[in-house]
Enzyme design. Sequence first.
Site, PDB file in Angstrom:
ATOM      1  N   GLU A 152       0.812  -1.222   0.000  1.00 34.20           N
ATOM      2  CA  GLU A 152       0.000   0.000   0.000  1.00 34.20           C
ATOM      3  C   GLU A 152       0.846   1.273   0.000  1.00 34.20           C
ATOM      4  OE1 GLU A 152      -2.791  -0.658   3.221  1.00 34.20           O
ATOM      5  OE2 GLU A 152      -4.119  -1.730   1.859  1.00 34.20           O
ATOM      6  N   GLU A 308      -6.737  -7.836  -1.126  1.00 30.66           N
ATOM      7  CA  GLU A 308      -7.194  -7.898   0.267  1.00 30.66           C
ATOM      8  C   GLU A 308      -8.637  -7.434   0.343  1.00 30.66           C
ATOM      9  OE1 GLU A 308      -4.978  -5.504   3.031  1.00 30.66           O
ATOM     10  OE2 GLU A 308      -3.053  -6.054   2.166  1.00 30.66           O
TER      11      GLU A 308
HETATM   12  C1  GLA Z   1      -4.380  -2.877   4.768  1.00 25.46           C
HETATM   13  C2  GLA Z   1      -3.033  -3.522   4.925  1.00 25.46           C
HETATM   14  C3  GLA Z   1      -3.067  -4.768   5.736  1.00 25.46           C
HETATM   15  C4  GLA Z   1      -3.969  -4.589   6.931  1.00 25.46           C
HETATM   16  C5  GLA Z   1      -5.334  -4.203   6.448  1.00 25.46           C
HETATM   17  C6  GLA Z   1      -6.330  -4.064   7.572  1.00 25.46           C
HETATM   18  O1  GLA Z   1      -5.059  -3.298   3.659  1.00 25.46           O
HETATM   19  O2  GLA Z   1      -2.429  -3.804   3.699  1.00 25.46           O
HETATM   20  O3  GLA Z   1      -1.755  -5.054   6.143  1.00 25.46           O
HETATM   21  O4  GLA Z   1      -3.444  -3.593   7.744  1.00 25.46           O
HETATM   22  O5  GLA Z   1      -5.247  -2.957   5.824  1.00 25.46           O
HETATM   23  O6  GLA Z   1      -7.610  -3.715   7.112  1.00 25.46           O
END
Ligand code: GLA
Length: 665
Positions: A152, A308
């Site tokens: 991210e 995710e």
């Molecule tokens: C992000 C991060 C993960 C985790 C999620 C929690 O997407 O990439 O590592 O912290 O948020 O929602």
Amino acid sequence: MPGYPVLPEGLAYGGDYNPEQWPEEVWREDVRLMREAGVNLVTVGVFNWGLIEPQEGEYDFSRLDRILDLLHSAGVYADLATPTSSPPAWFRRRYPGSRLVDREGHVLGGGSRHSFCPSSPDYAAASERVVATLAARYAGHPALAMWHVHNEYGWANAHCYCPTSAEAFRAWLRDRYGDVGALNAAWGTTFWGLTYGSFEEVEPPVTAPVGLLTGLQLDFMRFSVDAHIACFRRERETIRRFSDLPVTTNFMIPNCKPMDYWRWAAEVDVVANDHYLDSGRADPHIELAMAADLTRSVAGGRPWMLMEHSTGAVNWQPRNLAKRPGEMRRNTLAHVARGSDSAMFFQWRASRYGAEKFHSAMVPHAGTDSRIWRDVVALGADLRRLAGVRGARVTADVAVVWDWESYWALEFEWRPSADLRFRERIEAYYEALWREHVTVDFVHPSADLSPYRLVVAPSSYLLGEAPAKNLHRYVEAGGHLLVSYFSGIVDENDTIHPGPYPGALREVLGVAVEEFHPLREHETVTLSSSRTGPSPATGRIWSERVRLTGALAVHEFADGPDAGHPAVTRHDLGAGSAWYVSTALDAESGLRGLVARVLDHAGVSRPRGLPDTLELVRRGDHVFLINHADEPATVTGVTGTGVLDGAAYDGSATVPAGGVVVVRT
Ligand code: GLA
Ligand code: GLA
């Protein structure tokens, strides 16, 4: 280069796997459960830097070796991450110049992730070294399907204001403008006498007593995107020295405002996205659909990866709602319907430690005797049945304009109204289209618009001359354009286009706006129904004095500051038409009716007579019917095989309350 991971077949299913948080006997249970659920891909090592390089230059791969071997023996592929989003404690201590500094000048702390300056040369050297060591070791490992660089980008450390970043920003400006006179002209620095004599005098836009130059702010946003992309490229090129497998990083579309993902898309082999349901919303699945459509569009229409999402509650919203029965399945399948070739979660097993211990997972704290686990197993079976959708495309007749630069500029300080929000208008129009069962693409305003019957521009505040001409040519050639207020106002430097508003769109819309009349909070205005119009509608947020210079009035304001003047207009131009809406039409009384009317005018075909809670998306030869209501819905005109339920559908399908039917036609 394959567009998505080299998996044996079907869709990728799995999540972030953090076995380092667990004793080794748990790992064996993990892979047994992965097989039970049909998991075939897990993301490994995302935050492992401090574990694989416990001291500078000293590596310990013993644990990761065992994890990858175990996954391979279980037939589970690895999406192997570089650990660079979480620099180790030793790095921070040894290289204090790499620390992240915020706008107020605070040096941000350790004991967390993402705490580094993206322009730091020490970070560059250390991250390149650990990535090279990791890639050299595992490039040939048979468990590997792909590389997951970092995590991210630009979420927690989008902007750094430290001295190193300031110097890098000045170098970036020198490169962009060549001489400081060009910078002064672009930013309009005669205003308040803010003229710069040299690049050395430019500071990043730290907190200042009053309004900052908006050109400075815009360029700092652009510079920051480039700074993060440079970090990504360095890692990608390092991996390339050892491996040809696909390289990606997880985007956060659309919830990471600072990252311009049109720019990012060109850097990755496959677009991957993280999306979390905003459970505070009334209909969060509509925002989910928008995120998925925008992700597919950023991917240029190619299949993408949902890297995710969550099985249930997250831990970072004000109130973290658990998903209700059936909601996870609907969420996952909506992403697949809209182009994802994977369904991945954060995370495999819920953590006991740290900041995210209340975040849901595929294996919850409650263990396998739980609804979440049973749903995870059932979802794996659904995804196997959907294997045939892999690689298929989604096509759309309608496009919505989305430009991150417009997002940034619209929301700088000192705008005509605090109620002008980029996503507020985009989401209002997106929802109206969603409820009409119209699947949309998103486009940058300079994209090729010829595939679309209708282009909607709900929030194009910043619009340069070239993209404006692009929209103009599109209409002349027979396209239809629907524009909302406060669009086409400024150019790429946030300088107002000369003359009456909306300078960049005046000609194509056939209107001139003399003065803005923003409304008070909660104030509404009424529209008169015109000769051609349906029932009266109300507007919020905005009113303005529109003069017709070629367009005709479709509706007028019946009251408010612009009573008797045009509120909605249409300009027939060349072979197409350009519609303009100068208030925030109420969804029920106004916007949905208007959008339906413009869709009809543009000849956009769509299913009729369905409940507006039913999501209908066609991907290749699969038709996804997702029922978000508490009662069953019957859809006619579907003939084929039910992929999830094995049923034969001959002309109609009934989708259970909260259920999903996928018909292969
Ligand atoms: C992000 C991060 C993960 C985790 C999620 C929690 O997407 O990439 O590592 O912290 O948020 O929602
Ligand atoms: C003050 C300042 C002016 C101008 C106005 C705007 O009065 O002196 O320079 O900024 O506010 O309202």
